[in-house]
Design a protein around this motif. Structure first.
Motif, PDB file in Angstrom:
ATOM      1  N   GLY A 176      75.399  15.817  -3.197  1.00 21.83           N
ATOM      2  CA  GLY A 176      75.179  16.824  -3.874  1.00 21.83           C
ATOM      3  C   GLY A 176      76.009  16.846  -5.063  1.00 21.83           C
ATOM      4  N   PRO A 177      76.012  18.027  -5.848  1.00 24.15           N
ATOM      5  CA  PRO A 177      76.829  18.359  -7.079  1.00 24.15           C
ATOM      6  C   PRO A 177      78.742  18.200  -6.979  1.00 24.15           C
ATOM      7  N   GLU A 178      78.750  18.695  -5.524  1.00 28.26           N
ATOM      8  CA  GLU A 178      80.221  18.792  -5.171  1.00 28.26           C
ATOM      9  C   GLU A 178      80.370  18.017  -3.834  1.00 28.26           C
ATOM     10  N   PRO A 179      81.552  17.582  -3.781  1.00 22.91           N
ATOM     11  CA  PRO A 179      82.013  17.020  -2.296  1.00 22.91           C
ATOM     12  C   PRO A 179      81.777  17.966  -1.149  1.00 22.91           C
ATOM     13  N   GLY A 180      81.094  17.246  -0.184  1.00 25.33           N
ATOM     14  CA  GLY A 180      80.753  18.180   0.868  1.00 25.33           C
ATOM     15  C   GLY A 180      79.637  18.867   0.865  1.00 25.33           C
ATOM     16  N   THR A 181      78.722  18.382  -0.056  1.00 19.50           N
ATOM     17  CA  THR A 181      77.278  19.187  -0.271  1.00 19.50           C
ATOM     18  C   THR A 181      76.471  17.956  -0.385  1.00 19.50           C
ATOM     19  N   TYR A 182      75.140  18.438   0.054  1.00 17.67           N
ATOM     20  CA  TYR A 182      74.041  17.480  -0.301  1.00 17.67           C
ATOM     21  C   TYR A 182      72.840  18.498  -0.916  1.00 17.67           C
ATOM     22  N   VAL A 183      71.874  17.557  -1.554  1.00 19.60           N
ATOM     23  CA  VAL A 183      70.755  18.354  -2.009  1.00 19.60           C
ATOM     24  C   VAL A 183      69.491  17.873  -0.873  1.00 19.60           C
ATOM     25  N   VAL A 189      75.298  34.328  11.673  1.00 24.66           N
ATOM     26  CA  VAL A 189      75.155  33.152  12.485  1.00 24.66           C
ATOM     27  C   VAL A 189      75.466  31.984  11.175  1.00 24.66           C
ATOM     28  N   PRO A 190      76.397  31.201  11.491  1.00 27.30           N
ATOM     29  CA  PRO A 190      76.566  30.421  10.303  1.00 27.30           C
ATOM     30  C   PRO A 190      75.487  29.137  10.182  1.00 27.30           C
ATOM     31  N   THR A 191      75.283  28.759   9.118  1.00 25.26           N
ATOM     32  CA  THR A 191      74.200  27.644   8.712  1.00 25.26           C
ATOM     33  C   THR A 191      74.794  26.690   7.668  1.00 25.26           C
ATOM     34  N   HIS A 192      74.194  25.696   7.729  1.00 26.30           N
ATOM     35  CA  HIS A 192      74.406  24.643   6.478  1.00 26.30           C
ATOM     36  C   HIS A 192      73.807  25.346   5.074  1.00 26.30           C
ATOM     37  N   PHE A 193      73.219  26.290   4.933  1.00 25.36           N
ATOM     38  CA  PHE A 193      72.513  26.425   3.903  1.00 25.36           C
ATOM     39  C   PHE A 193      73.300  27.458   2.738  1.00 25.36           C
ATOM     40  N   ILE A 194      73.112  26.828   1.330  1.00 30.44           N
ATOM     41  CA  ILE A 194      74.064  27.433   0.682  1.00 30.44           C
ATOM     42  C   ILE A 194      73.080  28.061  -0.443  1.00 30.44           C
ATOM     43  N   LYS A 195      72.199  27.504  -1.005  1.00 27.53           N
ATOM     44  CA  LYS A 195      71.241  28.008  -1.967  1.00 27.53           C
ATOM     45  C   LYS A 195      69.965  27.427  -2.300  1.00 27.53           C
ATOM     46  N   ARG A 196      68.935  27.759  -2.519  1.00 30.20           N
ATOM     47  CA  ARG A 196      67.690  27.043  -2.915  1.00 30.20           C
ATOM     48  C   ARG A 196      67.991  26.880  -4.426  1.00 30.20           C
ATOM     49  N   ILE A 197      67.569  25.372  -4.804  1.00 38.81           N
ATOM     50  CA  ILE A 197      67.751  25.042  -5.984  1.00 38.81           C
ATOM     51  C   ILE A 197      66.654  25.259  -7.100  1.00 38.81           C
ATOM     52  N   ASN A 198      65.197  24.897  -6.184  1.00 34.45           N
ATOM     53  CA  ASN A 198      64.092  24.900  -6.893  1.00 34.45           C
ATOM     54  C   ASN A 198      63.106  25.026  -6.024  1.00 34.45           C
ATOM     55  N   MET A 199      61.663  24.646  -6.489  1.00 33.88           N
ATOM     56  CA  MET A 199      60.755  24.927  -5.288  1.00 33.88           C
ATOM     57  C   MET A 199      60.701  23.781  -4.118  1.00 33.88           C
ATOM     58  N   ARG A 200      61.586  22.698  -4.370  1.00 32.99           N
ATOM     59  CA  ARG A 200      61.351  21.966  -3.298  1.00 32.99           C
ATOM     60  C   ARG A 200      62.801  21.300  -2.828  1.00 32.99           C
ATOM     61  N   GLU A 201      63.849  22.072  -3.351  1.00 29.54           N
ATOM     62  CA  GLU A 201      65.177  21.591  -3.055  1.00 29.54           C
ATOM     63  C   GLU A 201      66.071  22.504  -2.893  1.00 29.54           C
ATOM     64  N   GLN A 202      66.901  22.413  -1.720  1.00 31.92           N
ATOM     65  CA  GLN A 202      67.931  23.459  -1.593  1.00 31.92           C
ATOM     66  C   GLN A 202      69.379  22.704  -1.444  1.00 31.92           C
ATOM     67  N   LEU A 203      70.425  23.487  -1.844  1.00 32.88           N
ATOM     68  CA  LEU A 203      71.776  22.948  -1.664  1.00 32.88           C
ATOM     69  C   LEU A 203      72.451  23.213  -0.147  1.00 32.88           C
ATOM     70  N   ILE A 204      72.918  22.134   0.423  1.00 37.20           N
ATOM     71  CA  ILE A 204      73.421  22.482   1.761  1.00 37.20           C
ATOM     72  C   ILE A 204      74.512  21.830   1.879  1.00 37.20           C
ATOM     73  N   ARG A 205      75.508  22.465   3.063  1.00 38.38           N
ATOM     74  CA  ARG A 205      76.788  21.900   3.104  1.00 38.38           C
ATOM     75  C   ARG A 205      76.571  20.472   4.206  1.00 38.38           C
ATOM     76  N   ALA A 206      77.254  19.436   3.847  1.00 36.12           N
ATOM     77  CA  ALA A 206      77.346  18.273   4.439  1.00 36.12           C
ATOM     78  C   ALA A 206      77.934  18.513   5.830  1.00 36.12           C
ATOM     79  N   VAL A 207      77.106  18.145   7.007  1.00 32.88           N
ATOM     80  CA  VAL A 207      77.767  18.446   8.308  1.00 32.88           C
ATOM     81  C   VAL A 207      77.697  17.257   9.145  1.00 32.88           C
ATOM     82  N   GLU A 208      78.234  16.976  10.120  1.00 30.99           N
ATOM     83  CA  GLU A 208      78.238  15.945  11.083  1.00 30.99           C
ATOM     84  C   GLU A 208      77.327  16.397  12.066  1.00 30.99           C
TER      85      GLU A 208
END
Length: 253
Positions: free
Chosen positions: A18-25, A66-85
C-alpha cells in the motif's frame, strides 16, 4: 507509473504493497474457480462487482461498529485495506442447510437450521480446507479461548447485519464465509473482519423463488454468474437499476 510490489496472489485477488506502512491495495480479479481449483473460468466484470459489493458490506459493518480491514475503494477493481495478520481459519456461519453440511450430515438442502451454526475450517489448500473443532484450534495455537469467543461474536454480528440487509431486498442469506485478522497497535491487539464479503463468499437465494444468486451458479452450471452478481448489486443499489452485466469494452470502427 511506478511498478507496484506484489505481496500475495490468490485465486480471486492480488495484494500489493500500500501507499502507507501497514496498508495493502487489494485487487479483485475476474478469475473464478470451484472444487479446489478443479473448475476455472474468467467471468468478465466479476472483479468489479465483487469490489463494489465488498465495499458496500465492509463499509456497512464499519458504520455499525464491527471492525474490518477496509479503508476505502480506490477504483473499480481496487480497495485500500489495513495490513492484518490473518488467523488461518475460514469462519462459516450457516442459517440454512446447503453445500457441505447437507452432504456431511444428510440434511436436505434448504432446511432452515434451528439457530445459526458457526463452523471453522483450517485454511490449507493442500488439505482442502478441512473442518476443525475448537479443540484443534486451541491445541495447535491458531487462536486462544478469548480469540474464539471474539471470533464467534464477530461472526454472529456479521450474520445479523447481512441477514437484515439481504432480507430487505428479497434475498435469503443461506450461509457465508469470512476471515478474521489481527491488528496490533503497540501492545494492544484487536480482531477485525478481513478478506472480502461478496457473492463469492456467501450463498444467496431469492427469498421467493429460491433462485441462486451466488457462486453456486458457476459451481453447478446454473446460468450466467455475472448476471446473478449484477442482480444482487442492483437490488442493493450498488449498481443502477437498469444495469446490465459488465463486459469488456468493444472497439468501434
Amino acid at each position: 507509473m511506478a511498478r507496484r510490489t506484489k505481496v500475495y496472489e490468490g485465486k480471486a485477488k492480488i495484494l500489493y504493497e500500500g501507499p502507507e506502512p501497514g496498508t495493502y491495495v487489494q485487487y479483485f480479479k475476474d478469475d473464478t474457480s470451484a472444487g479446489d481449483g478443479a473448475k476455472k473460468a474468467q467471468i468478465e466484470g466479476k472483479g468489479v462487482l465483487n469490489n463494489r459489493l465488498s465495499e458496500y458490506f465492509m463499509s456497512g459493518l464499519n458504520e455499525i461498529g464491527v471492525p474490518t480491514h477496509f479503508i476505502k475503494r480506490i477504483n473499480m477493481r481496487e480497495q485500500l485495506i489495513r495490513a492484518v495478520e490473518i488467523i488461518p481459519l475460514e469462519v462459516v456461519v450457516r442459517n440454512v442447510a446447503a453445500g457441505s453440511i447437507s452432504k456431511r450430515l444428510g440434511i436436505e438442502e434448504g432446511t432452515a437450521l434451528p439457530r445459526p451454526i458457526v463452523e471453522f475450517y483450517y485454511k490449507n489448500d493442500d488439505l482442502h480446507d478441512p473442518l476443525v473443532s475448537e479443540e484443534h484450534i486451541l491445541a495447535f495455537g491458531w487462536a486462544t479461548h478469548q480469540d474464539l469467543d471474539d471470533i464467534v461474536a464477530l461472526a454472529l454480528r456479521v450474520n445479523d447485519f447481512l441477514s437484515g440487509v439481504m432480507m430487505g431486498v428479497g434475498i435469503k442469506l443461506v450461509d457465508f464465509k469470512i476471515e478474521i485478522g489481527r491488528i496490533y497497535d503497540g501492545d494492544f491487539m484487536r480482531l477485525v473482519v478481513a478478506d472480502e464479503i461478496s457473492p463469492d463468499s456467501c450463498r444467496l437465494w431469492d427469498a421467493k423463488t429460491g433462485q441462486k444468486l451466488d457462486k453456486d451458479v458457476f459451481r453447478r452450471d446454473l446460468g450466467n454468474l455475472s448476471e446473478a452478481y449484477t442482480e444482487v448489486a442492483r437490488r442493493l443499489g450498488v449498481m443502477p437499476s437498469n444495469a446490465t452485466p459488465i463486459t469488456k469494452p468493444k472497439l468501434m470502427n
